[in-house]
Design a protein around this motif. Sequence first.
Motif, PDB file in Angstrom:
ATOM      1  N   TYR A   1       0.868  -1.178   0.000  1.00 30.02           N
ATOM      2  CA  TYR A   1       0.000   0.000   0.000  1.00 30.02           C
ATOM      3  C   TYR A   1       0.904   1.226   0.000  1.00 30.02           C
ATOM      4  O   TYR A   1       1.747   1.390   0.875  1.00 30.02           O
ATOM      5  CB  TYR A   1      -0.914  -0.001   1.229  1.00 30.02           C
ATOM      6  CG  TYR A   1      -1.794   1.217   1.287  1.00 30.02           C
ATOM      7  CD1 TYR A   1      -2.863   1.352   0.424  1.00 30.02           C
ATOM      8  CD2 TYR A   1      -1.529   2.250   2.175  1.00 30.02           C
ATOM      9  CE1 TYR A   1      -3.676   2.479   0.451  1.00 30.02           C
ATOM     10  CE2 TYR A   1      -2.330   3.372   2.212  1.00 30.02           C
ATOM     11  CZ  TYR A   1      -3.401   3.479   1.358  1.00 30.02           C
ATOM     12  OH  TYR A   1      -4.179   4.594   1.385  1.00 30.02           O
ATOM     13  N   PHE A   2       0.739   2.080  -1.013  1.00 28.90           N
ATOM     14  CA  PHE A   2       1.571   3.267  -1.146  1.00 28.90           C
ATOM     15  C   PHE A   2       0.983   4.400  -0.323  1.00 28.90           C
ATOM     16  O   PHE A   2      -0.139   4.846  -0.582  1.00 28.90           O
ATOM     17  CB  PHE A   2       1.697   3.677  -2.616  1.00 28.90           C
ATOM     18  CG  PHE A   2       2.520   2.721  -3.419  1.00 28.90           C
ATOM     19  CD1 PHE A   2       3.882   2.906  -3.540  1.00 28.90           C
ATOM     20  CD2 PHE A   2       1.934   1.629  -4.035  1.00 28.90           C
ATOM     21  CE1 PHE A   2       4.656   2.015  -4.267  1.00 28.90           C
ATOM     22  CE2 PHE A   2       2.696   0.728  -4.762  1.00 28.90           C
ATOM     23  CZ  PHE A   2       4.061   0.928  -4.877  1.00 28.90           C
ATOM     24  N   LEU A   3       1.728   4.858   0.648  1.00 27.17           N
ATOM     25  CA  LEU A   3       1.298   5.987   1.462  1.00 27.17           C
ATOM     26  C   LEU A   3       1.446   7.293   0.698  1.00 27.17           C
ATOM     27  O   LEU A   3       0.630   8.193   0.811  1.00 27.17           O
ATOM     28  CB  LEU A   3       2.114   6.062   2.753  1.00 27.17           C
ATOM     29  CG  LEU A   3       1.975   4.861   3.684  1.00 27.17           C
ATOM     30  CD1 LEU A   3       2.984   4.965   4.816  1.00 27.17           C
ATOM     31  CD2 LEU A   3       0.561   4.773   4.224  1.00 27.17           C
ATOM     32  N   SER A   4       2.515   7.394  -0.075  1.00 24.25           N
ATOM     33  CA  SER A   4       2.760   8.612  -0.837  1.00 24.25           C
ATOM     34  C   SER A   4       3.711   8.322  -1.984  1.00 24.25           C
ATOM     35  O   SER A   4       4.605   7.488  -1.862  1.00 24.25           O
ATOM     36  CB  SER A   4       3.370   9.684   0.074  1.00 24.25           C
ATOM     37  OG  SER A   4       3.568  10.873  -0.634  1.00 24.25           O
ATOM     38  N   THR A   5       3.497   9.019  -3.074  1.00 25.94           N
ATOM     39  CA  THR A   5       4.421   8.998  -4.204  1.00 25.94           C
ATOM     40  C   THR A   5       4.614  10.436  -4.645  1.00 25.94           C
ATOM     41  O   THR A   5       3.642  11.152  -4.847  1.00 25.94           O
ATOM     42  CB  THR A   5       3.862   8.161  -5.376  1.00 25.94           C
ATOM     43  OG1 THR A   5       3.692   6.814  -4.927  1.00 25.94           O
ATOM     44  CG2 THR A   5       4.805   8.177  -6.561  1.00 25.94           C
ATOM     45  N   VAL A   6       5.855  10.859  -4.754  1.00 23.43           N
ATOM     46  CA  VAL A   6       6.142  12.232  -5.151  1.00 23.43           C
ATOM     47  C   VAL A   6       7.209  12.250  -6.227  1.00 23.43           C
ATOM     48  O   VAL A   6       8.025  11.341  -6.321  1.00 23.43           O
ATOM     49  CB  VAL A   6       6.615  13.088  -3.943  1.00 23.43           C
ATOM     50  CG1 VAL A   6       5.514  13.247  -2.917  1.00 23.43           C
ATOM     51  CG2 VAL A   6       7.851  12.487  -3.305  1.00 23.43           C
ATOM     52  N   ILE A   7       7.169  13.282  -7.061  1.00 20.89           N
ATOM     53  CA  ILE A   7       8.221  13.509  -8.033  1.00 20.89           C
ATOM     54  C   ILE A   7       8.662  14.961  -7.926  1.00 20.89           C
ATOM     55  O   ILE A   7       7.916  15.809  -7.457  1.00 20.89           O
ATOM     56  CB  ILE A   7       7.786  13.184  -9.478  1.00 20.89           C
ATOM     57  CG1 ILE A   7       6.581  14.014  -9.898  1.00 20.89           C
ATOM     58  CG2 ILE A   7       7.503  11.711  -9.636  1.00 20.89           C
ATOM     59  CD1 ILE A   7       6.184  13.803 -11.341  1.00 20.89           C
TER      60      ILE A   7
END
Length: 173
Positions: free
Chosen positions: A159-165
């Motif tokens: 489960y991805f809590l956050s993805t940022v670029i």
Amino acid sequence: MLVVLLTVLALTVSVGSAVWAAEHSLRRTRQQTEFGRYAPWIHASGRSAAPLNWAANSRLLRALCESIPSVAFVSDVTDVVYVNYLVDADRIAPLIPPGLDLQRIGESGDRAMLTFLTYHHGHLGPALLGRWRRLLPSPLQSNWRVYVHHSRTNVSGVYFLSTVIDRTPSPPA
């Protein structure tokens, strides 16, 4: 000419009303969450931020795009940092959506694994672009994840809590 203009106006109002109704209906069934799939998408500031935020957070656009077949993306990944932390499971459990169970580890099940993966995409883009992919940007990306279990299906996953670029392509100023 007046009939054409009135017809265009009527169609515009009709389609606009249908889009508005569908968007609001989907927002009731696909409610915003603090983390995960329905968390707000926020673009960095700039002229393109507001329309991109609207499009990315539109439930109607998401629903329409779910029926589009996936396109294979390719990236020349470099500079990978992969870190695992053992964390207090009770502190991270509130971040997990209903229906999923946090995978607990340790003799007493009081710990959970939190992982962050940070890497540099090299010209991330559709594989069908071939060598033209080198014209695409190379963002730095990081995702933060925990490991979960779905008890009804007996499937374990991430489960991805956050993805940022660090950046997205933007039009010239």
